[in-house]
Design an enzyme around this catalytic site. Structure first.
Site, PDB file in Angstrom:
ATOM      1  N   CYS A  83       1.118  77.501  21.029  1.00  0.00           N
ATOM      2  CA  CYS A  83       2.223  78.505  20.726  1.00  0.00           C
ATOM      3  C   CYS A  83       3.144  78.869  21.650  1.00  0.00           C
ATOM      4  CB  CYS A  83       1.761  79.722  19.775  1.00  0.00           C
ATOM      5  SG  CYS A  83       0.633  79.261  18.599  1.00  0.00           S
ATOM      6  N   SER A 208       2.695  86.285  11.703  1.00  0.00           N
ATOM      7  CA  SER A 208       3.944  85.790  11.542  1.00  0.00           C
ATOM      8  C   SER A 208       3.739  84.616  10.621  1.00  0.00           C
ATOM      9  CB  SER A 208       4.207  85.160  13.072  1.00  0.00           C
ATOM     10  OG  SER A 208       3.184  84.425  13.256  1.00  0.00           O
ATOM     11  N   ILE A 210       4.894  80.469   8.504  1.00  0.00           N
ATOM     12  CA  ILE A 210       5.006  79.269   8.817  1.00  0.00           C
ATOM     13  C   ILE A 210       6.414  78.784   9.098  1.00  0.00           C
ATOM     14  CG2 ILE A 210       4.250  76.969   8.052  1.00  0.00           C
ATOM     15  CD1 ILE A 210       1.766  78.228   7.188  1.00  0.00           C
ATOM     16  N   HIS A 336       8.146  81.682  13.386  1.00  0.00           N
ATOM     17  CA  HIS A 336       7.379  81.092  14.612  1.00  0.00           C
ATOM     18  C   HIS A 336       7.389  79.670  14.383  1.00  0.00           C
ATOM     19  CE1 HIS A 336       4.656  80.485  17.727  1.00  0.00           C
ATOM     20  NE2 HIS A 336       3.609  81.002  17.058  1.00  0.00           N
TER      21      HIS A 336
END
Lengths: 392, 158
Positions: A83, A208, A210, A336
């Site tokens: 990430c 968060s 997809i 995200h």
């Protein structure tokens, strides 16, 4: 050694982007970045693509974009750091300029997570960490990793699920004001508390989403900035990088991320920052889960260890509070798209510092410094970058 | 709509998105993933499990590794001794995985904990017991057979 400045930025709308394929999604942000930097593709000397990509079809994204956006035959690299991929891509661009190997570098972050069905994405993202000892044997998911931190944190400091909810509420409050955000709707405590558990104690609204999206920045050296007479620019003042163990069981405690503390320490030292909450105008922190934002407050020294949840509880990270955090909606509401996230944070730093943020989410700019905290995995990678209006 | 149906209807494996109507090409080349991982360097660990023992590696320099590790970065030697862990310790954190990966969907929601064993090393495993976290909760490690028929280890409250 040359310094590096962001001289152009672009951002796609984040969300479920079934209307575009990978190069089309990339071009949305690249086009805007090139336009705002007043450059043509031929002016780019080197480009970096941050893309995790395991859920999407195209592996050779730099090459795809070299073809689609006329960047061939320039040099390129695809970068991955879970990430924190976007910040890792910035790292490559930043070091290329600092070292003098390039004067203009384009950094693109992109993820098309929804090219795979949701169950596959959940399966693949959970495999990050120690695949063998944690996933293959015990089916730990990504929310599960942070849930292990949340329950340890709550046990140690007495934070509640309502405190975590406060982080999500703030994210949605600002997400509603960001036209590029995936979720543009405000929520309240009741909504968060009603949500089903994903990984106890984390519920649906602690997580968060997809996301599909891309973000792009163009970096230039001092020489180029001067040559081109660039007026609107934001300098990279410092960047700290840390790495954590793969197995969570190899760590000393679960209320903090050691790699993030390490990265912050380096960044503050380089940027000569002693009291971050006073010397920064705001920050973007990696709120993939609500608990992650609370730990980030502490790891970045915005408050003492064990007091992060109080900042959330008291609303101290809204604009006008102790330090504004994630006033673009954060990962939680903005979305995200893994590879794009770190670059999106840089875009936000640029917008905030140059007072170009949308109405209702522009922070007061007094010190001319903004921080981005981007975490890969659960502190497996940590990048802390400090952006500033004044050259170091 | 199935891919076959889409090909018949649209002439291509194209299914318009339910919400937006945007055309989506459904890949006809499906990939199933299954990795092949070497456990040759830690095979004693599996032999240990069969005898009801939880084994870790210990270097001559005194450093203990769990999960077991073949090489020691402290003294750069690879002459490990296999030691049996005491299988008792304190639970440090806990979660319950409600949204499970597809490959774990045949299990009910499961609790995962991390405990610090009295030997000093930490262990991550499934937690069998009421999923409540309280300071100082003592746990033991039990070696059990899992649904798929092979041995694993679990944390159980004492």
């Amino acid at each position: 050694m040359s310094e590096a400045a962001i001289i152009g930025v672009g951002h796609s709308v984040f969300g479920t982007r079934r209307d575009v394929n990978i190069p089309e999604l990339c071009w949305e942000s690249m086009k805007k970045a090139l336009e705002s930097a007043n450059l043509e593709p031929k002016d780019i000397e080197f480009f970096v693509v941050g893309n995790l990509g395991i859920w999407s079809s195209e592996l050779a994204v730099p090459s795809i974009m070299a073809e689609y956006a006329d960047l061939a035959p320039k040099g390129s690299m695809r970068v991955e750091a879970a990430c924190a991929t976007g910040s890792a891509a910035i790292r490559v661009g930043y070091t290329a300029i600092k070292s003098g190997l390039a004067d203009i570098v384009l950094v693109l972050g992109v993820e098309k997570m929804q090219e795979s069905p949701n169950p596959n994405v959940i399966e693949l993202i959970g495999r990050f960490g120690s695949y063998f000892w944690e996933f293959e044997n015990f089916g730990l998911t990504f929310p599960g990793y942070y849930a292990l931190h949340a329950s340890a944190y709550m046990m140690k400091y007495g934070a509640t699920e309502e405190d975590l909810a406060k982080v999500a509420i703030k994210a949605h409050y600002y997400g509603a004001k960001n036209p590029f955000a995936q979720f543009r709707k405000e929520i309240d405590v009741a909504t968060v508390m009603k949500g089903p558990y994903v990984a106890w104690p984390l519920k649906l609204f602690d997580c968060s989403p997809i996301t599909d999206g891309s973000a792009c920045i163009i970096l230039a050296s001092d020489k180029k900035v001067k040559e081109m007479g660039v007026e609107e620019k934001v300098w990279i003042l410092a960047q700290g990088v840390g790495t954590g163990t793969a197995n969570l069981s190899k760590r000393e405690d679960f209320t903090s991320l050691a790699s993030a503390r390490y990265a912050a320490e380096q960044a503050y030292k380089l940027a000569k920052i002693e009291d971050p909450a006073k010397e920064l105008d705001g920050a973007n922190v990696h709120d993939c889960f609500t608990i992650a934002e609370i730990m980030a407050y502490e790891d970045l020294g915005f408050c003492k260890r064990g007091e992060g949840y109080k900042l959330a509880r008291e609303g101290q990270t809204y604009i006008g509070g102790k330090i504004p955090v994630n006033v673009d909606g954060g990962l939680k509401a903005k979305g995200h798209p893994i590879g794009a996230t770190g670059v999106s944070m840089a875009v936000e730093a640029y917008k905030q510092l140059l007072r170009k943020a949308d109405k209702g989410r522009q922070a007061d700019i007094k010190n001319g410094r903004w921080l981005a905290h981007n975490i890969g995995g659960t502190g497996h990678y940590a990048y802390v970058t400090i952006y500033g209006l004044e050259r170091r | 709509m199935e891919i076959k149906e889409a090909i018949e209807k649209m002439g291509f494996p194209i299914i318009p998105d339910e919400k937006s109507g945007a055309w989506q090409w459904f890949d006809v080349r499906e990939l199933k993933l299954r990795y092949i991982l070497s456990v040759e360097g830690i095979k004693k660990f599996y032999e240990g499990l069969k005898e009801g023992k939880l084994l870790a590696t210990k270097c001559k320099c005194g450093r203990i590794f769990f999960p077991p590790q073949k090489d020691c970065p402290s003294c750069k030697k690879s002459e490990m001794e296999w030691i049996e862990l005491k299988k008792e310790g304190v639970l440090e954190t806990l979660t319950v995985i409600h949204v499970r990966p597809t490959s774990f969907s045949h299990y009910d929601p499961y609790a995962v904990g991390i405990a610090k064993l009295d030997d000093g090393v930490r262990i991550l495993a499934w937690y069998r017991g009421e999923p409540k976290l309280k300071p100082g909760q003592r746990v033991k490690v039990e070696i059990v057979k899992r649904k798929e028929g092979y041995l694993t280890y679990e944390l159980v409250p004492i």
